[in-house]
Design an enzyme around this catalytic site. Sequence first.
Site, PDB file in Angstrom:
ATOM      1  N   HIS A 109      -3.671  -5.142   0.903  1.00 39.36           N
ATOM      2  CA  HIS A 109      -3.446  -5.637   2.256  1.00 39.36           C
ATOM      3  C   HIS A 109      -3.946  -7.079   2.337  1.00 39.36           C
ATOM      4  CE1 HIS A 109      -2.396  -1.742   3.946  1.00 39.36           C
ATOM      5  NE2 HIS A 109      -3.472  -1.210   3.401  1.00 39.36           N
ATOM      6  N   CYS A 168       0.841  -1.201   0.000  1.00 38.56           N
ATOM      7  CA  CYS A 168       0.000   0.000   0.000  1.00 38.56           C
ATOM      8  C   CYS A 168       0.881   1.259   0.000  1.00 38.56           C
ATOM      9  CB  CYS A 168      -0.984  -0.024   1.161  1.00 38.56           C
ATOM     10  SG  CYS A 168      -2.366   1.125   0.928  1.00 38.56           S
TER      11      CYS A 168
END
Length: 510
Positions: free
Chosen positions: A433, A341
């Site tokens: 994630h 991310c």
Amino acid sequence: MSGGLLVAGTTSDAGKSVVTAGICRWLVRQGVKVAPFKAQNMSLNSFVTREGAEIGRAQAMQAQACRIEPTASMNPVLLKPGGEQSSQVVLLGKPVGELSARGYHGGRQQKLLGTVLDCLAELRGTYDAVICEGAGSPAEINLRRTDIVNMGIARNARLPVLVVGDIDRGGVFASFFGTVALLSPEDQELVAGFLVNKFRGDVSLLEPGLDMLHGLTGRHTYGVLPFRHGLGIDEEDGLRVSLRGTVRESNTAPPVGEDVLRVAVCAVPLMSNFTDVDALAAEPGAVVRFVDRPEELADADLVVIPGTRGTVRALEWLRERGLAEAIRRRAAEHRPVLGICGGLQILGEHIEDDVESRRGHVDGLGILPVRVRFAREKTLTRPVGEALGERVEGYEIHHGVAEISGGDTFISDDHGHSLDGCRVGQTWGTHWHGSLESDGFRRAFLREVAAAAGRRFVPAADTSFAALREEQLDRLGDLIEQHADTDALWRLIESGAPQGLPFIPPGAPA
């Protein structure tokens, strides 16, 4: 059965999240249809529900304890800190703006009470029982007027309150007594009793104190939970590899291969979803640690740059500490690096940020051919794809939109079209994630890392991250079943706080 309970704490990190999960798992094993609830959560550790709503990971974990899918109603207000003074407000799973602490507590919080109560009523109309988690301490007298997560919601919904105290910190009797004594008479009526958490030793030595506490407050202690390693799963914040203790306890055999694999996770500011590395720590022979100095990368086989709520701030922090240059050297030497991310964004060429930091154009580390533009709309999805020949699932929570202009595909769809991220040499980046929780993909990735690092490390063929989580949740349920007065808990959830509980002076200040 139809009822509810609010699990409060004498302090933050007293064990509210795990006790709530334990009660949920105990109840569901008794055939009760139960759901978790936390009106307001402050955390950088979040999750995306199937309908695309962002909630705290603690509530997602508690939903798993209940064996149900998490929904936005289980955590209607999520505050994501962006610094010392402000947070992003996420309402019913969607961001609605940034507010200072003064702005939030000065008026906005109280206006959310109706939404919070509606969500709780919806859950109570659907489930036999709802186990609510408080935040911080209910005796935060400076915040009581606008409280919507502790006694504010308990009073409005007439919920009995169980106060959890961490005896491992010391001072638990004073904390229990003081918590009750600082509440108003109306609030005290709902505080049914106490639960001692993290006790070490012979319970008989504690019993005289519990008897005296009952004499002083008129309230019973509903259980004494023993200290157990490795139970801090999916916490709100902190730097803990939550499954590591459990794995070290349950896997007594040596690593499958001849070597361990050393993983260094950069402890960037405003780290989000640090639980991404839990799945690495679940592998026998994987040694995971958080680092903040360049010399700590020297012996690492894999360096992870995790997600962060402040990508530009984290990038500056890496440069200030000399970690950025150390990561560049690793990449040039084809030593494995993984960015997740915000970590992907940091590894890219440049960032255009008029949303999060409002810093405009900022150069990245320039390792991956990625250009990032921060959009005002947040991406919240639960994607599925394929990587390294294995199915991979994840979830996305980010404002940054990545434009990838080169490198090899990282995650693709069934037709081989790129879905996310890229790879250059042994540097990998993804917005997803949770991807390492996919067992097959994690093993394939670690085999590549071990080969590049020259380590004779072999991922275990039978490690199931999902099974380890279930094992932990069952351990939490066992703690409640074996060490709490479950008959009394049942009556509390079903019938509410006992009548005639005495008032403990001085009460809340006028």
